[in-house]
Write an enzyme that holds these catalytic residues in place. Structure first.
Site, PDB file in Angstrom:
ATOM      1  N   CYS A  97      -2.893   1.779   6.526  1.00 49.65           N
ATOM      2  CA  CYS A  97      -3.280   0.784   7.787  1.00 49.65           C
ATOM      3  C   CYS A  97      -3.850   1.703   8.723  1.00 49.65           C
ATOM      4  CB  CYS A  97      -1.967   0.211   8.007  1.00 49.65           C
ATOM      5  SG  CYS A  97      -0.625   1.595   8.513  1.00 49.65           S
ATOM      6  N   ASN A 102       0.565  -1.286  -0.024  1.00 47.75           N
ATOM      7  CA  ASN A 102       0.127  -0.084  -0.018  1.00 47.75           C
ATOM      8  C   ASN A 102       0.867   1.376  -0.094  1.00 47.75           C
ATOM      9  OD1 ASN A 102       0.525  -0.529   2.626  1.00 47.75           O
ATOM     10  ND2 ASN A 102      -1.093   0.534   3.478  1.00 47.75           N
ATOM     11  N   GLY A 106       2.553  -5.653   7.425  1.00 44.87           N
ATOM     12  CA  GLY A 106       1.504  -6.441   6.426  1.00 44.87           C
ATOM     13  C   GLY A 106       0.314  -6.824   7.363  1.00 44.87           C
ATOM     14  N   SER A 107      -0.586  -7.931   6.885  1.00 43.37           N
ATOM     15  CA  SER A 107      -1.756  -8.093   7.500  1.00 43.37           C
ATOM     16  C   SER A 107      -1.463  -8.920   8.788  1.00 43.37           C
ATOM     17  CB  SER A 107      -2.650  -9.197   6.509  1.00 43.37           C
ATOM     18  OG  SER A 107      -1.844 -10.076   6.205  1.00 43.37           O
ATOM     19  N   GLU A 142       4.461  -4.918  12.270  1.00 45.04           N
ATOM     20  CA  GLU A 142       3.413  -3.643  11.777  1.00 45.04           C
ATOM     21  C   GLU A 142       2.488  -4.093  11.064  1.00 45.04           C
ATOM     22  OE1 GLU A 142       3.991  -0.549  12.755  1.00 45.04           O
ATOM     23  OE2 GLU A 142       6.036  -0.666  13.671  1.00 45.04           O
ATOM     24  N   GLU A 184     -10.957  -5.408   8.353  1.00 42.59           N
ATOM     25  CA  GLU A 184     -10.342  -4.227   7.947  1.00 42.59           C
ATOM     26  C   GLU A 184     -10.925  -3.513   6.701  1.00 42.59           C
ATOM     27  OE1 GLU A 184      -6.169  -4.403   7.770  1.00 42.59           O
ATOM     28  OE2 GLU A 184      -5.909  -2.277   7.497  1.00 42.59           O
TER      29      GLU A 184
HETATM   30  P1  NAD Z   1       0.081  -9.146   3.404  1.00 43.32           P
HETATM   31  O1  NAD Z   1       0.156  -9.629   4.888  1.00 43.32           O
HETATM   32  O2  NAD Z   1      -0.833  -9.892   2.493  1.00 43.32           O
HETATM   33  O3  NAD Z   1       1.462  -9.109   2.975  1.00 43.32           O
HETATM   34  C1  NAD Z   1       2.613  -8.484   3.115  1.00 43.32           C
HETATM   35  C2  NAD Z   1       3.830  -8.975   2.885  1.00 43.32           C
HETATM   36  O4  NAD Z   1       4.002 -10.266   3.171  1.00 43.32           O
HETATM   37  C3  NAD Z   1       4.153  -9.158   1.385  1.00 43.32           C
HETATM   38  O5  NAD Z   1       5.338  -8.844   0.792  1.00 43.32           O
HETATM   39  C4  NAD Z   1       3.936 -10.289   0.980  1.00 43.32           C
HETATM   40  O6  NAD Z   1       4.465 -11.184  -0.218  1.00 43.32           O
HETATM   41  C5  NAD Z   1       4.051 -11.245   2.225  1.00 43.32           C
HETATM   42  N1  NAD Z   1       3.442 -12.433   2.371  1.00 43.32           N
HETATM   43  C6  NAD Z   1       2.119 -12.819   2.018  1.00 43.32           C
HETATM   44  N2  NAD Z   1       1.719 -13.995   2.442  1.00 43.32           N
HETATM   45  C7  NAD Z   1       2.837 -14.612   2.930  1.00 43.32           C
HETATM   46  C8  NAD Z   1       2.862 -15.644   3.707  1.00 43.32           C
HETATM   47  N3  NAD Z   1       1.949 -16.541   3.583  1.00 43.32           N
HETATM   48  N4  NAD Z   1       4.082 -15.996   4.366  1.00 43.32           N
HETATM   49  C9  NAD Z   1       4.975 -14.971   4.234  1.00 43.32           C
HETATM   50  N5  NAD Z   1       5.012 -13.729   3.582  1.00 43.32           N
HETATM   51  C10 NAD Z   1       3.819 -13.698   3.187  1.00 43.32           C
HETATM   52  O7  NAD Z   1      -0.331  -7.586   3.547  1.00 43.32           O
HETATM   53  P2  NAD Z   1      -0.760  -6.672   2.424  1.00 43.32           P
HETATM   54  O8  NAD Z   1      -1.868  -7.219   1.578  1.00 43.32           O
HETATM   55  O9  NAD Z   1       0.515  -6.459   1.312  1.00 43.32           O
HETATM   56  O10 NAD Z   1      -1.014  -5.074   3.145  1.00 43.32           O
HETATM   57  C11 NAD Z   1      -2.156  -4.835   3.682  1.00 43.32           C
HETATM   58  C12 NAD Z   1      -1.957  -5.157   5.081  1.00 43.32           C
HETATM   59  O11 NAD Z   1      -1.003  -4.770   5.663  1.00 43.32           O
HETATM   60  C13 NAD Z   1      -3.208  -4.561   5.823  1.00 43.32           C
HETATM   61  O12 NAD Z   1      -3.671  -5.434   6.782  1.00 43.32           O
HETATM   62  C14 NAD Z   1      -2.619  -3.171   6.486  1.00 43.32           C
HETATM   63  O13 NAD Z   1      -3.475  -2.898   7.638  1.00 43.32           O
HETATM   64  C15 NAD Z   1      -1.248  -3.871   6.754  1.00 43.32           C
HETATM   65  N6  NAD Z   1      -0.451  -2.500   7.003  1.00 43.32           N
HETATM   66  C16 NAD Z   1       0.101  -2.060   8.101  1.00 43.32           C
HETATM   67  C17 NAD Z   1       1.144  -1.184   8.243  1.00 43.32           C
HETATM   68  C18 NAD Z   1       1.568  -0.872   9.588  1.00 43.32           C
HETATM   69  O14 NAD Z   1       2.554  -0.042   9.525  1.00 43.32           O
HETATM   70  N7  NAD Z   1       1.107  -1.176  10.519  1.00 43.32           N
HETATM   71  C19 NAD Z   1       1.347  -0.329   7.155  1.00 43.32           C
HETATM   72  C20 NAD Z   1       0.779  -0.882   5.920  1.00 43.32           C
HETATM   73  C21 NAD Z   1      -0.016  -1.862   5.761  1.00 43.32           C
END
Ligand code: NAD
Length: 470
Positions: free
Chosen positions: A255, A126, A199-200, A221, A345
């Protein structure tokens, strides 16, 4: 299937090689030198500055982010963070003196920051530039070597980030591994000295489990539903525009975007009217034509978001165009906690509105859910804001604004509970990527005899000293 398996085993062996090289490089001690760290940060800054247009172009291709929005939320923040690290790394890296109780005199005590070693940084899509580079700045400033995994969902930004890092650093110092789940899984099998994941919450759990195998410390995060509470006693104009600004920046794919509105019933209709007015003011009568209105990252998220829109509750917007990954700014009214939109979310340009009469009900509702990453309260009444702040845990947030707490380098940014573990930015980033080694430095000569056995005759003296000199 055969191809997938061989591709992932190839990724595994390449990853193992990178990790081995980085660990060997770290052992040489080159990255411990403060002037080396500062030089690397300066090189990174130059590399970004010379490619600012290309970075903005990549962000436009991935998310249709306008250049001003990309600067405000991505490149500008990263450049600011680098400048701060360049000017403060030497200070941050100095051992910090703490008091030494008289019992240990003569002696001095210090906390010595030392880098963890080889760290893994995994970023989401994002804010694909900022959320990879910002932790990397902390990792460099603290003296680590780093492997960075950009998100596969923002490929143009991933490509330019890779080009920047590979042309600026040797891979034994900073490396980039591109890819999706197979590559992330292979990365997580390695033994890291630190893992920084953004990430999530779902994937955060996977990362935490992988880290636990090696007792690797982590920062997670994560995300969740960030409430935005609006009291009746507000500045209507500024409340509406700060909510619209925070919600539709990057189309709500933030996020810490205000996820849902919980509004006092006496102000609700006025606020909704004002929010609509501000949406039109910011993005015109057709936001699809606005230069400042982005797009949903991919069809999967478009479909998910479309599924959350309940047409019977839409009072503004609700226009979608799958081919263009466009969802107009949308407001849904009369939303209840049972609606689909309140079960996850949102991460998109939809504002669900719920109303309340008594702040107790809001506090109870918020606290029934997971601890949010951010919490926003709009009110002129400090008794109300104080109560909400005191009674509702959250990673962070704002009173009378949205998102802006993330821009203050003096406020460490992070979640709590399901929204994350740890925090970073500026000094907190350096601290996150450092272990603080606690050292008591004693005089080699002067000594207290009573500390040594046999204690018998000295027991009462020892008790007295421990009570009064520690
Ligand atoms: P995601 O968790 O799907 O992916 C994040 C990263 O993890 C990517 O690089 C992805 O390739 C990797 N990934 C995906 N599946 C995986 C697995 N099974 N094993 C290991 N790695 C894996 O998240 P997203 O869709 O890219 O981002 C959105 C989410 O991130 C939302 O929930 C958002 O709130 C959160 N987010 C948090 C912050 C923060 O600073 N707290 C900032 C931005 C986004």
């Amino acid at each position: 299937m055969q191809n997938a398996v061989s591709a992932s085993s190839k990724a595994s062996s390449q990853i193992q090689e990178i990790v081995l090289k980085q660990k060997a490089y770290f052992k040489k001690g080159t990255s411990l030198d403060i002037s080396f760290r500062v030089k690397q940060l300066k090189k990174l800054k130059e590399a970004i500055l010379s490619r600012e247009d290309a970075i903005h172009e990549a962000l436009y291709k991935d998310l249709k982010k306008s250049a001003p929005e990309a600067y405000i939320t991505e490149t500008g923040l990263v450049l600011k963070e680098i400048d701060e690290a360049i000017s403060k790394t030497a200070h941050w890296a100095k051992p910090k003196r703490v008091k030494t109780p008289l019992f240990f005199a003569p002696g001095s005590s210090k906390r010595h920051p030392e880098p963890y070693g080889t760290v893994l940084i995994i970023a989401p899509w994002n804010y694909p530039f900022q959320l990879l580079l910002s932790p990397l700045i902390g990792a460099i400033s603290a003296g680590n070597t780093s492997v960075c995994k950009p998100s596969e969902c923002a490929p143009h930004t991933g490509e330019i980030v890779k080009e920047i890092l590979e042309s600026t650093f040797a891979s034994e110092y900073v490396a980039v591994v591109e890819g999706g789940i197979p590559e992330s899984t292979a990365l997580l099998k390695e033994r890291w000295d630190y893992i920084f994941f953004t990430g999530s919450t779902h994937v955060g759990r996977i990362v935490y489990q992988a880290a636990a195998k090696h007792l690797t410390p982590v920062t997670l995060e994560l995300g969740g539903k960030s409430p935005c509470i609006v009291d009746k006693n507000i500045n209507l104009e500024n409340t509406a525009r700060r909510i619209v600004w925070g919600k539709f920046m990057n189309l709500g794919q933030t996020c810490i975007a205000p996820d849902y509105l919980f509004v006092h019933k006496d102000i609700k209709s006025k606020l909704i009217d004002k929010i609509q007015e501000k949406i039109k003011e910011f993005y015109g009568s057709n936001p699809q034509e606005s230069e400042d209105y982005g797009r949903i990252i991919n069809e999967r998220n478009f479909d998910r978001l479309k599924g959350l829109i309940d047409e019977n509750k839409v009072i503004f917007g609700g226009i979608t165009d799958r081919k263009d990954k466009y969802i107009s700014p949308t407001i849904m009214d009369r939303v209840t906690k049972n609606d689909a939109i309140m079960q996850q979310e949102i991460f998109g340009p939809i504002i669900p509105v719920m109303e309340y009469e008594n702040i107790n009900d809001v506090i109870e509702f918020v606290n029934e859910g997971e601890k949010p990453l951010a919490l926003y309260i709009f009110t002129k009444d400090t008794a109300i804001s104080n109560r909400v702040l005191k009674e509702c845990p959250s990673g962070g947030g704002c009173v009378n604004d949205t998102l802006v707490h993330i821009g203050n380098p003096n406020l460490p940014f992070g979640g709590v509970g399901e929204s994350g573990i740890g925090a970073y930015h500026s000094t907190a980033s350096f601290e996150t990527f450092s272990h603080f080694k606690s050292i008591l430095h004693k005089s080699p000569s002067i000594d207290l005899d009573v500390r040594y056995a046999p204690w018998g005759k000295n027991y009462s003296k020892l008790k007295f000293l421990l009570k009064n000199m520690l």
